[in-house]
Design a protein around this motif. Structure first.
Motif, short mmCIF file in Angstrom:
data_model
loop_
_atom_site.label_atom_id
_atom_site.label_comp_id
_atom_site.label_asym_id
_atom_site.label_seq_id
_atom_site.Cartn_x
_atom_site.Cartn_y
_atom_site.Cartn_z
N TYR A 71 6.72 -13.94 10.08
CA TYR A 71 6.20 -14.00 11.44
C TYR A 71 7.22 -14.65 12.37
CZ TYR A 71 5.17 -18.74 9.85
OH TYR A 71 5.28 -20.00 9.31
N ASP A 72 7.15 -14.26 13.62
CA ASP A 72 7.88 -14.89 14.72
C ASP A 72 6.99 -14.69 15.93
OD1 ASP A 72 9.58 -15.85 16.66
OD2 ASP A 72 11.33 -14.73 15.98
N CYS A 73 6.12 -15.66 16.17
CA CYS A 73 4.97 -15.46 17.06
C CYS A 73 4.67 -16.74 17.82
CB CYS A 73 3.78 -15.07 16.17
SG CYS A 73 2.26 -14.72 17.03
N PRO A 74 4.30 -16.65 19.09
CA PRO A 74 3.92 -17.86 19.83
C PRO A 74 2.50 -18.30 19.46
CG PRO A 74 3.72 -15.95 21.25
CD PRO A 74 4.31 -15.46 19.94
N ASP A 75 2.28 -19.62 19.51
CA ASP A 75 0.93 -20.14 19.27
C ASP A 75 0.20 -20.34 20.59
OD1 ASP A 75 1.83 -22.57 20.34
OD2 ASP A 75 1.89 -23.59 18.41
N ASP A 76 -0.92 -21.04 20.53
CA ASP A 76 -1.77 -21.26 21.70
C ASP A 76 -1.06 -22.07 22.80
OD1 ASP A 76 -4.21 -20.49 22.66
OD2 ASP A 76 -5.24 -22.32 22.03
N GLU A 77 -0.09 -22.88 22.42
CA GLU A 77 0.66 -23.70 23.38
C GLU A 77 1.96 -23.00 23.79
OE1 GLU A 77 -0.69 -26.57 24.51
OE2 GLU A 77 -2.42 -26.08 23.23
N ASP A 78 2.12 -21.73 23.42
CA ASP A 78 3.31 -20.94 23.69
C ASP A 78 4.56 -21.50 22.98
OD1 ASP A 78 4.19 -18.52 24.72
OD2 ASP A 78 5.09 -19.48 26.48
N VAL A 79 4.32 -22.15 21.84
CA VAL A 79 5.42 -22.64 21.00
C VAL A 79 5.73 -21.55 19.98
CG1 VAL A 79 6.09 -24.37 19.28
CG2 VAL A 79 4.76 -25.05 21.29
N ARG A 80 7.01 -21.23 19.85
CA ARG A 80 7.44 -20.18 18.91
C ARG A 80 7.25 -20.66 17.47
NH1 ARG A 80 13.60 -18.13 18.09
NH2 ARG A 80 13.13 -16.33 16.77
N ARG A 81 6.54 -19.87 16.68
CA ARG A 81 6.33 -20.16 15.27
C ARG A 81 7.08 -19.11 14.46
NH1 ARG A 81 1.94 -23.58 14.49
NH2 ARG A 81 2.86 -23.69 12.42
N LEU A 82 7.97 -19.54 13.59
CA LEU A 82 8.87 -18.66 12.86
C LEU A 82 8.84 -19.03 11.39
CD1 LEU A 82 11.32 -16.63 12.80
CD2 LEU A 82 12.76 -18.63 13.25
N GLY A 83 8.60 -18.06 10.51
CA GLY A 83 8.62 -18.37 9.10
C GLY A 83 8.13 -17.23 8.23
N HIS A 84 7.87 -17.58 6.99
CA HIS A 84 7.37 -16.62 6.01
C HIS A 84 6.45 -17.34 5.04
CE1 HIS A 84 10.66 -18.47 3.75
NE2 HIS A 84 9.97 -18.13 2.65
N VAL A 85 5.57 -16.60 4.38
CA VAL A 85 4.69 -17.17 3.38
C VAL A 85 4.64 -16.20 2.20
CG1 VAL A 85 2.40 -18.10 2.86
CG2 VAL A 85 3.27 -18.21 5.20
N VAL A 86 4.82 -16.75 1.00
CA VAL A 86 4.72 -16.00 -0.24
C VAL A 86 3.42 -16.42 -0.92
CG1 VAL A 86 5.82 -15.56 -2.48
CG2 VAL A 86 7.25 -15.95 -0.44
N ASN A 87 2.69 -15.45 -1.45
CA ASN A 87 1.41 -15.69 -2.11
C ASN A 87 0.45 -16.48 -1.23
OD1 ASN A 87 2.32 -14.28 -4.36
ND2 ASN A 87 3.00 -16.13 -5.41
#
Length: 191
Positions: A71-87
């Motif tokens: 993901y590379d997506c803004p949250d509710d505060e318009d803060v960029r959230r970038l990462g990945h999740v396995v399982n």
């Protein structure tokens, strides 16, 4: 200036699975091998997501039935959230249920009002096996729930009912990619 490597910079853009592709409709397998192939998969997911101008992408959307999303997506505060999740495991949804526009790279050009909680928590591990907990609000909570659904074999249209569901499926049937057997397309729409 960004610290560290740019996600997807070394990945290759892969074709996207579309609505009728069977890989999208079955739950994905747990990841058990945390080697170089998994690292390449995560890089390819980022490269493909960016090429398609998405904010999230699950592994089965590029034909790999493993429990991984990026993901590379803004949250509710318009803060960029970038990462990945396995399982990943969706361990909590909370807050109010909001019907908001939702689209999907596997249904290009379409969207529908879809109900999602405005808070979500996903737990899993990173590509190196380190535990990770991701908290999302607003649009980012929607993204987390959407990508988790993919790994369960669900598309956002599976959450729709009545007229909204019929409308999206009718639009999909009219789209050049919307008939069974169409195959996969590159993020730019080419085969």
């Amino acid at each position: 200036m960004r610290n560290g490597p740019i996600p997807g910079a070394h990945g290759r853009v892969r074709p996207l699975a579309l609505l009728h592709d069977a890989v999208l409709h079955e739950p994905c397998r747990e990841v058990t091998d945390f080697g170089p192939e998994l690292a390449r998969l995560v890089e390819d997911l980022f490269a493909t997501m960016y090429a398609a101008r998405g904010v999230g992408l699950a592994a089965n959307q590029i034909g790999v039935a493993q429990r991984v999303f990026v993901y590379d997506c803004p949250d509710d505060e318009d803060v960029r959230r970038l990462g990945h999740v396995v399982n990943p495991r969706l361990v909590e949804t909370d807050g109010v249920v909001v019907r908001g526009p939702e689209g999907c790279l596997s249904l290009p050009g379409l969207e529908a009002g879809t109900e999602r909680h405005d808070e979500a928590v996903v737990e899993g591990v990173t590509v190196t096996g380190e535990p990770v907990t991701v908290h999302g609000t607003g649009f980012f909570a929607r993204c987390l729930q959407h990508e988790y659904d993919h790994l369960e074999g669900l598309l956002y249209v599976d959450r729709l009912t009545g007229l909204r569901r019929r409308r999206v499926l009718r639009q999909a049937a009219k789209a050049p990619w919307g008939r069974p057997g169409h195959g996969r397309v590159r993020p730019d729409g080419t085969r």
